[in-house]
Design a protein around this motif. Structure first.
Motif, short mmCIF file in Angstrom:
data_model
loop_
_atom_site.label_atom_id
_atom_site.label_comp_id
_atom_site.label_asym_id
_atom_site.label_seq_id
_atom_site.Cartn_x
_atom_site.Cartn_y
_atom_site.Cartn_z
N ARG A 1 -14.02 -8.39 -5.65
CA ARG A 1 -14.82 -8.08 -4.46
C ARG A 1 -16.26 -7.74 -4.85
O ARG A 1 -17.20 -8.10 -4.15
N TYR B 1 0.80 -1.22 0.00
CA TYR B 1 0.00 0.00 0.00
C TYR B 1 0.85 1.29 0.00
O TYR B 1 0.51 2.23 -0.70
N LEU C 1 -30.31 1.44 -0.99
CA LEU C 1 -30.46 2.77 -1.58
C LEU C 1 -30.26 2.68 -3.10
O LEU C 1 -29.26 2.11 -3.56
N GLU D 1 -12.44 5.22 -5.72
CA GLU D 1 -11.39 4.50 -4.97
C GLU D 1 -10.20 4.22 -5.89
O GLU D 1 -9.04 4.44 -5.53
N LYS E 1 -23.08 -12.31 -2.15
CA LYS E 1 -23.52 -12.24 -0.75
C LYS E 1 -24.90 -11.58 -0.65
O LYS E 1 -25.80 -12.07 0.02
N ASP F 1 -19.87 6.41 0.84
CA ASP F 1 -19.96 5.54 2.03
C ASP F 1 -20.87 6.18 3.08
O ASP F 1 -21.68 5.51 3.71
N HIS G 1 -18.82 3.54 -5.68
CA HIS G 1 -17.73 4.11 -4.87
C HIS G 1 -16.36 3.49 -5.17
O HIS G 1 -15.34 4.03 -4.80
N TYR G 2 -16.34 2.34 -5.90
CA TYR G 2 -15.06 1.76 -6.29
C TYR G 2 -14.37 2.59 -7.38
O TYR G 2 -13.16 2.52 -7.54
N ARG H 1 -24.86 6.09 2.31
CA ARG H 1 -25.55 4.83 2.65
C ARG H 1 -25.77 4.75 4.15
O ARG H 1 -26.86 4.41 4.62
N ASP I 1 -19.41 -9.59 -3.35
CA ASP I 1 -20.42 -8.87 -2.59
C ASP I 1 -21.81 -9.05 -3.22
O ASP I 1 -22.80 -9.20 -2.51
N LYS J 1 -28.50 -13.03 0.49
CA LYS J 1 -29.13 -12.44 1.68
C LYS J 1 -30.51 -11.88 1.36
O LYS J 1 -31.47 -12.12 2.11
N TYR J 2 -30.64 -11.13 0.26
CA TYR J 2 -31.89 -10.39 0.00
C TYR J 2 -32.77 -11.01 -1.08
O TYR J 2 -33.91 -10.55 -1.26
N ARG K 1 -29.53 4.77 6.01
CA ARG K 1 -29.93 3.65 6.87
C ARG K 1 -30.22 4.12 8.28
O ARG K 1 -31.21 3.71 8.89
N1 LIG Z 1 -8.06 0.15 -0.74
C1 LIG Z 1 -8.51 -1.07 -0.63
O1 LIG Z 1 -7.76 -2.03 -0.58
C2 LIG Z 1 -9.98 -1.29 -0.58
C3 LIG Z 1 -10.83 -0.24 -0.27
N2 LIG Z 1 -12.18 -0.47 -0.20
C4 LIG Z 1 -13.03 0.66 0.17
O2 LIG Z 1 -13.62 0.35 1.41
C5 LIG Z 1 -14.95 0.86 1.45
C6 LIG Z 1 -15.92 -0.27 1.74
O3 LIG Z 1 -16.01 -1.14 0.63
P1 LIG Z 1 -16.42 -2.66 0.76
O4 LIG Z 1 -15.79 -3.24 1.97
O5 LIG Z 1 -16.14 -3.34 -0.51
O6 LIG Z 1 -17.94 -2.66 1.09
P2 LIG Z 1 -19.14 -1.80 0.51
O7 LIG Z 1 -19.08 -0.44 1.06
O8 LIG Z 1 -19.27 -1.97 -0.97
O9 LIG Z 1 -20.34 -2.51 1.21
C7 LIG Z 1 -20.97 -3.61 0.65
C8 LIG Z 1 -22.21 -3.82 1.46
O10 LIG Z 1 -23.05 -2.66 1.40
C9 LIG Z 1 -24.43 -3.04 1.44
N3 LIG Z 1 -25.00 -2.52 0.21
C10 LIG Z 1 -24.74 -2.88 -1.07
N4 LIG Z 1 -25.46 -2.15 -1.93
C11 LIG Z 1 -26.19 -1.31 -1.17
C12 LIG Z 1 -27.14 -0.32 -1.47
N5 LIG Z 1 -27.48 -0.02 -2.71
N6 LIG Z 1 -27.71 0.37 -0.47
C13 LIG Z 1 -27.35 0.11 0.82
N7 LIG Z 1 -26.46 -0.83 1.17
C14 LIG Z 1 -25.89 -1.53 0.18
C15 LIG Z 1 -24.42 -4.56 1.52
O11 LIG Z 1 -24.35 -4.90 2.91
P3 LIG Z 1 -25.64 -5.18 3.86
O12 LIG Z 1 -25.52 -6.62 4.20
O13 LIG Z 1 -25.39 -4.28 5.03
O14 LIG Z 1 -26.86 -4.84 3.09
C16 LIG Z 1 -23.10 -4.94 0.91
O15 LIG Z 1 -22.63 -6.18 1.35
C17 LIG Z 1 -15.19 1.55 0.12
O16 LIG Z 1 -14.93 2.90 0.23
C18 LIG Z 1 -14.18 0.90 -0.79
O17 LIG Z 1 -13.87 1.73 -1.86
C19 LIG Z 1 -12.69 -1.71 -0.39
C20 LIG Z 1 -11.89 -2.76 -0.68
C21 LIG Z 1 -10.47 -2.65 -0.82
#
Ligand SMILES: NC(=O)C1=CN([C@@H]2O[C@H](COP(=O)(O)OP(=O)(O)OC[C@H]3O[C@@H](n4cnc5c(N)ncnc54)[C@H](OP(=O)(O)O)[C@@H]3O)[C@@H](O)[C@H]2O)C=CC1
Ligand SMILES: CC(C)CCC[C@@H](C)[C@H]1CC[C@H]2C3=CC=C4C[C@@H](O)CC[C@]4(C)[C@H]3CC[C@]12C
Length: 315
Positions: free
Chosen positions: A274, A149, A226, A242, A281, A186, A238-239, A189, A278, A285-286, A193
């Protein structure tokens, strides 16, 4: 002794961390089988190698510490800013003020500050609620993260680049804007919620899906998906910021060497993988509620393609 000794002897430190991490993961593997701290534990069924890789426990605790919070947040996300500062100091000792080092340091520290201000949200991600404490997550945070990193800062110590005032300002501005976009997505959301949908998203009533799901034991729960704001642009939008923000702190190195781009390249692979994990998952779940969300919001590759097509058509 100057803290920059860490730069001079990073190879030895990393070798030590590797030995420690490999043994620690072995210990966790046995602990999860014989002395688990939580109910989600035991062999994976994939044999010892897979148990070691994936882990045998979701929430192991050692001496009262939550292991994953320790490895991911207290070690990984703390050693990263420390290394970035140490490399900046080493660069200052060797070359004085270097603008490229300044830009990458500011952007990485701003990004890490963003992480800590959102840390509670990280506790709901797949790293914490799905991935067990095995080689992937623990060795990853103890060795992979400190080596990969901060690689741009480490590279700039031995390859200083002079950007000049204009490039310095432009890269800083677009980098900070990408960090802000990622943070706001981030946060949006989380806010929708916690307000149970009773708030405004980009000045409008949010477009939400009240998704029902079952938890262990069979009782029903509800959560909000959302489908507007950042979360309506595309799934996992949001990726995109990122990846952009990491590109901006890397582009300070110029285009002479591919090595400092390793983090960006690995990140693209990690995030694509990822997003598939996700989606899997969320679909489990839904069920039909997730399908409804997917019908309303395209995956980000489609969104990026549509965005490029519009731009190409316009030019
Ligand atoms: N630099 C790095 O190495 C990395 C950085 N990141 C960053 O970390 C942060 C988190 O990312 P990440 O861990 O992948 O998880 P996310 O923020 O993408 O969260 C995914 C979860 O959010 C919920 N979700 C998905 N879609 C929606 C929606 N439309 N509305 C509301 N909730 C939703 C679901 O969980 P639920 O079960 O709660 O519904 C899902 O499992 C981000 O900013 C990402 O860019 C991520 C990975 C690697
Ligand atoms: C063994 C390797 C091939 C893979 C190691 C993977 C882990 C080190 C990383 C997997 C997911 C990463 C992260 C997810 C989300 C994050 C939030 C962000 O704001 C900061 C970074 C991070 C904590 C990041 C850290 C490394 C991983 C856990």
């Amino acid at each position: 002794m100057s803290p920059t000794v860490v730069y001079d002897r990073f190879g030895e430190l990393l070798a030590f961390m590797n030995v420690f991490a490999l043994l620690f993961v072995f210990f966790l593997c046995l602990k999860g089988i014989y002395f688990p701290s939580s109910t989600d534990s035991g062999k994976t069924g994939g044999g010892f190698i897979f148990d070691y890789y994936w882990g045998t426990e979701l929430y192991p605790r050692v001496l009262g510490f939550d292991v994953k919070v320790f490895t991911n947040c207290r070690f990984g996300m703390t050693i990263w800013p420390l290394l970035v500062c140490i490399y900046a100091l080493k660069s200052y000792e060797l070359h004085g003020f270097v603008d490229s080092m300044f830009v990458t340091t500011v952007l990485q520290l701003a990004y890490i500050t963003k992480f800590f201000s959102w840390e509670a949200g990280y506790m709901q991600t797949i790293d914490i609620i799905v991935d067990r404490a095995g080689y992937y997550i623990c060795w990853g945070c103890l060795c992979w993260l400190p080596a990969l990193y901060p690689i741009v800062s480490q590279y700039l110590v031995s390859h200083p680049v002079r950007l000049g005032m204009s490039l310095t300002s432009i890269i800083l501005a677009v980098g900070l804007a990408s960090i802000l976009a990622n943070y706001l997505a981030d946060l949006q959301r989380q806010q929708v919620r916690s307000a149970d949908g009773q708030c405004l998203v980009w000045g409008r009533k949010p477009d939400i899906i009240r998704a029902k799901y079952k938890i262990e034991g069979g009782s029903e729960k509800e959560s909000i998906l959302l489908a507007s704001g950042w979360w309506g642009l595309s799934r996992h939008f949001h990726y995109v910021p990122e990846i952009l923000l990491s590109f901006f702190w890397t582009v300070t190195t110029g285009f002479e060497n591919l090595l400092p781009y390793t983090y960006v390249l690995v990140l693209v692979i990690l995030l694509v993988h990822r997003s598939f994990r996700d989606e899997n998952k969320c679909s489990r779940k839904y069920g039909r509620y997730w399908q409804d969300y997917c019908d309303r919001v395209p995956p980000y590759l489609t969104a990026v393609r549509a965005f490029t097509a519009v731009h190409v058509a316009q030019t």
